[in-house]
Write a protein that holds these residues in place. Structure first.
Motif, PDB file in Angstrom:
ATOM      1  N   TRP A 181       0.809  -1.150   0.113  1.00 10.86           N
ATOM      2  CA  TRP A 181      -0.055   0.018  -0.103  1.00 10.86           C
ATOM      3  C   TRP A 181       0.697   1.266  -0.055  1.00 10.86           C
ATOM      4  O   TRP A 181       1.545   1.553   0.977  1.00 10.86           O
ATOM      5  CB  TRP A 181      -1.018  -0.140   1.383  1.00 10.86           C
ATOM      6  N   ASP A 182       1.103   1.919  -0.785  1.00 14.69           N
ATOM      7  CA  ASP A 182       1.693   3.274  -1.175  1.00 14.69           C
ATOM      8  C   ASP A 182       0.925   4.313  -1.075  1.00 14.69           C
ATOM      9  O   ASP A 182       0.155   4.821  -2.085  1.00 14.69           O
ATOM     10  CB  ASP A 182       2.643   3.157  -2.615  1.00 14.69           C
ATOM     11  N   GLU A 183       1.184   4.841  -0.037  1.00 16.06           N
ATOM     12  CA  GLU A 183       0.280   6.002   0.189  1.00 16.06           C
ATOM     13  C   GLU A 183       0.755   7.316  -0.508  1.00 16.06           C
ATOM     14  O   GLU A 183      -0.074   8.454  -0.784  1.00 16.06           O
ATOM     15  CB  GLU A 183       0.245   6.613   1.779  1.00 16.06           C
ATOM     16  N   ASP A 184       1.750   7.539  -0.874  1.00 17.96           N
ATOM     17  CA  ASP A 184       2.543   8.616  -1.744  1.00 17.96           C
ATOM     18  C   ASP A 184       2.308   8.609  -3.118  1.00 17.96           C
ATOM     19  O   ASP A 184       2.582   9.473  -3.760  1.00 17.96           O
ATOM     20  CB  ASP A 184       3.848   8.620  -1.278  1.00 17.96           C
ATOM     21  N   ALA A 185       1.606   7.307  -3.682  1.00 15.44           N
ATOM     22  CA  ALA A 185       1.401   7.421  -5.024  1.00 15.44           C
ATOM     23  C   ALA A 185       0.340   8.427  -5.652  1.00 15.44           C
ATOM     24  O   ALA A 185      -0.551   8.700  -4.797  1.00 15.44           O
ATOM     25  CB  ALA A 185       0.780   5.931  -5.416  1.00 15.44           C
ATOM     26  N   PRO A 186       0.691   9.256  -6.613  1.00 18.29           N
ATOM     27  CA  PRO A 186      -0.187  10.325  -6.952  1.00 18.29           C
ATOM     28  C   PRO A 186      -1.774   9.766  -7.630  1.00 18.29           C
ATOM     29  O   PRO A 186      -1.483   8.422  -7.871  1.00 18.29           O
ATOM     30  CB  PRO A 186       0.675  10.789  -7.907  1.00 18.29           C
ATOM     31  N   MET A 187      -2.588  10.460  -7.526  1.00 14.23           N
ATOM     32  CA  MET A 187      -3.892  10.012  -8.234  1.00 14.23           C
ATOM     33  C   MET A 187      -3.901   9.844  -9.604  1.00 14.23           C
ATOM     34  O   MET A 187      -4.325   9.113 -10.066  1.00 14.23           O
ATOM     35  CB  MET A 187      -5.003  11.031  -7.718  1.00 14.23           C
ATOM     36  N   GLU A 188      -2.971  10.717 -10.372  1.00 15.80           N
ATOM     37  CA  GLU A 188      -2.728  10.827 -11.698  1.00 15.80           C
ATOM     38  C   GLU A 188      -1.289  10.888 -11.965  1.00 15.80           C
ATOM     39  O   GLU A 188      -0.421  11.436 -11.178  1.00 15.80           O
ATOM     40  CB  GLU A 188      -3.433  12.197 -12.530  1.00 15.80           C
ATOM     41  N   ILE A 189      -1.096  10.229 -13.343  1.00 19.66           N
ATOM     42  CA  ILE A 189       0.289  10.240 -13.618  1.00 19.66           C
ATOM     43  C   ILE A 189       0.184  10.374 -15.403  1.00 19.66           C
ATOM     44  O   ILE A 189      -0.854  10.374 -15.847  1.00 19.66           O
ATOM     45  CB  ILE A 189       0.793   8.691 -13.591  1.00 19.66           C
ATOM     46  N   GLU A 190       1.359  10.804 -15.887  1.00 17.26           N
ATOM     47  CA  GLU A 190       1.579  11.177 -17.332  1.00 17.26           C
ATOM     48  C   GLU A 190       1.451   9.826 -18.153  1.00 17.26           C
ATOM     49  O   GLU A 190       1.889   8.680 -17.720  1.00 17.26           O
ATOM     50  CB  GLU A 190       3.009  11.675 -17.456  1.00 17.26           C
ATOM     51  N   ASP A 191       0.648  10.188 -18.984  1.00 16.85           N
ATOM     52  CA  ASP A 191       0.305   8.878 -20.030  1.00 16.85           C
ATOM     53  C   ASP A 191       1.449   8.761 -20.929  1.00 16.85           C
ATOM     54  O   ASP A 191       1.699   9.260 -21.937  1.00 16.85           O
ATOM     55  CB  ASP A 191      -0.971   9.145 -20.803  1.00 16.85           C
ATOM     56  N   VAL A 192       2.316   7.911 -20.665  1.00 13.78           N
ATOM     57  CA  VAL A 192       3.549   7.710 -21.449  1.00 13.78           C
ATOM     58  C   VAL A 192       3.434   7.151 -22.840  1.00 13.78           C
ATOM     59  O   VAL A 192       4.240   7.229 -23.743  1.00 13.78           O
ATOM     60  CB  VAL A 192       4.673   6.666 -20.632  1.00 13.78           C
TER      61      VAL A 192
END
Length: 544
Positions: free
Chosen positions: A258-269
């Protein structure tokens, strides 16, 4: 209505006015029998019988005035935005504890009623601590009855004050869900019938609008008879009392992945820049047709800059400016971890203080009403033109009915007929135009029906043509009905036209669409468009 009929309507209005005057002049039935305690018709000036309050707050001027369109007099509220107070003492007190008592009066809101009262107060004997010349809102009453309207308030009040035999305090008891006030400018009669079996009936224009029982907690707030028990005011919640039904599971452990620091959105590579993207072109440019105003002073107004306009080169391109990969939902996003909730083993429920015997509790077979010794009007109103008339206190329902039939009904019927005739005369030749306007408004709404969108322009063209040439209205109606039925039948029986799909250049690689919903349909469409083309959203250009 044809123009030829207009003179007939005018004559009708004139005849009704004559009838109205005759009714007012005609001898009226005065049912003042042995069971009539008070009947005030205001046939004569009120001075001498009624006492105007001398309190400083009550500056409103009362007048002895005719009701509009009648020769019948009443007591008139003559000024706007004033406080009024006036009282008449009874020769004999009205005993509310013996037999039936009827309280009845007429009022006419000749200029309407947006904010103000038109109710009466039935006062206790002066031994209760009041003086006629100092009559005000603090003067003790037994009953308050009549219309009141302002803001969210629109009701025919019935409030009675009753002395608690245990505490000695007088408590106001309000009728729940009282009837509303008629919204017209006609004369209306309000009747309250107090029966010896504790029944209360409220009539408006002789029609029963509310029935209640004085002893019922369902009909009055607060209830006349207090509750037998009350919460103990000295009882306190124990410190260890737990009101939480659910608590976090103390044995639960956050998963290792469980990664609490993971962002809600990421760049679409996987997104690629669309072909034809103009990297070196700005989204907006200086307006080439703009020029510096002649009266522009650089020292006072600052350096002049041309206003911005959309770059015309960007209209045919997939986008302008620096291209950036769009964002997409992060599949690894889980947010902050919280332990799951479980049942609380220490839960005891919502705490309430224990019940104790109510020291003010009492029992009654019927209300212990104070007698009525005077009738007063104490109001604060934003409207003038309020007329009071035919105030009655009686012990017989028949007498109240006779007064309604003899005094109120002839006036009301004549006013109603005159109102109808005036409305017909005012409509006159505009009657047909009014009907046509409603028809045209409806046709414009029909044009907006989604499945008629392919025919919308034609329907609007037909309606506009009919507005210019009213004689074509029927033909236009028929045409639109035909169009409506044709499209409707096609939909029902599968006669839909094939949907044309406009082909767009496909991106080099498929992009993922964010599963996050937008705050509106428009935002969602913008997001879909940006992700399907690999282009960031257009920002709003600045305008000077």
């Amino acid at each position: 209505m044809s123009r030829a009929q207009l003179p007939q309507v005018s004559v009708g209005v004139a005849l009704l006015s004559v009838v109205l005057a005759v009714i007012s002049f005609a001898p009226q039935l005065r049912a003042t029998g042995d069971k009539t305690i008070l009947f005030e018709p205001f046939d004569e000036p009120f001075e001498g019988r009624w006492i105007v309050s001398e309190k400083d707050d009550y500056k409103g001027v009362w007048k002895h005035s005719k009701s509009e369109g009648h020769e019948d007099y009443g007591l008139l509220v003559s000024e706007k935005a004033k406080k009024y107070a006036i009282v008449r003492e009874l020769e004999n007190e009205a005993d509310l504890k013996e037999g039936t008592t009827i309280l009845q009066f007429e009022t006419r809101l000749q200029n309407g009623l947006e904010c103000g009262g038109a109710y009466l107060k039935y006062l206790r004997p002066q031994e209760a601590g009041w003086v006629a010349k100092e009559f005000d809102n603090e003067s003790p009453y037994s009953i308050m009855f009549g219309p009141d309207k302002c803001g969210g308030t629109n009701k025919v009040h019935f409030i009675f004050k009753h002395k608690n035999p245990k505490s000695g305090e007088y408590v106001e008891h309000h009728l729940k869900f009282p009837p509303s006030v008629p919204s017209d400018k006609l004369t209306h009669v309000y009747t309250a019938i107090l029966k010896p079996d504790n029944e209360l009936r409220i009539l408006v224009d002789g029609e029963e609008k509310k029935k209640a029982n004085f002893l019922s907690s369902e009909d009055f707030e607060p209830a006349l008879i207090p509750a037998k028990t009350i919460p103990d005011p000295d009882d306190k919640k124990p410190e260890d009392w737990d009101e939480r039904a659910k608590i976090p599971d103390s044995n639960a452990v956050k998963p290792d992945d469980w990664d609490e620091d993971a962002p809600m959105e990421i760049e679409d590579v996987d997104a690629v820049k669309p072909e034809g993207w103009l990297d070196d072109e700005p989204e907006d440019i200086d307006d080439p047709e703009a020029s510096k105003p002649e009266d522009w002073d650089d020292e006072e107004d600052g350096e002049w800059e041309a206003p911005k306009i959309d770059n015309p080169k960007c209209e045919s391109a997939p986008g302008c400016g620096e291209w950036k990969r769009p964002m997409k939902s992060n599949p690894a996003y889980k947010g902050k971890w919280h332990a799951p909730m479980i049942d609380n083993p220490s839960y005891k429920g919502i705490w309430k203080p224990r019940e104790i015997a109510n020291p003010d509790y009492f029992e009654l077979e019927k209300p212990d009403f104070e007698p009525i010794a005077a009738v007063g009007i104490e109001i604060w109103t934003m409207q003038d033109g309020i007329l009071f008339d035919n105030i009655l206190i009686a012990k017989d329902e028949k007498e109240a009915e006779l007064h309604r039939e003899g005094q109120w009904k002839p006036k009301f019927d004549a006013e109603k007929e005159k109102q109808k005739a005036e409305e017909a005369a005012a409509t006159g030749s505009d009657g047909l135009a009014g009907i046509q306007k409603k028809v045209f408004d409806t046709l414009y709404k029909i044009a907006d029906i989604p499945f008629l969108k392919d025919h919308k322009d034609k329907i609007i063209e037909l309606v506009e043509k009919a507005e210019k040439q009213p004689n074509l209205t029927i033909g236009v109606l028929v045409s639109i009905v035909v169009v409506f039925l044709t499209v409707f039948i096609k939909i029902i029986f599968g006669g839909k036209k094939p949907v044309k799909v406009e082909k767009k250049p496909a991106p080099a690689a498929a992009t993922e669409v964010s599963s996050k919903e937008g705050s509106s349909g428009k935002k969602e469409e913008e997001k879909d468009e940006s992700t399907s083309t690999g282009a960031p959203r257009r920002r709003t250009t600045r305008r000077e």
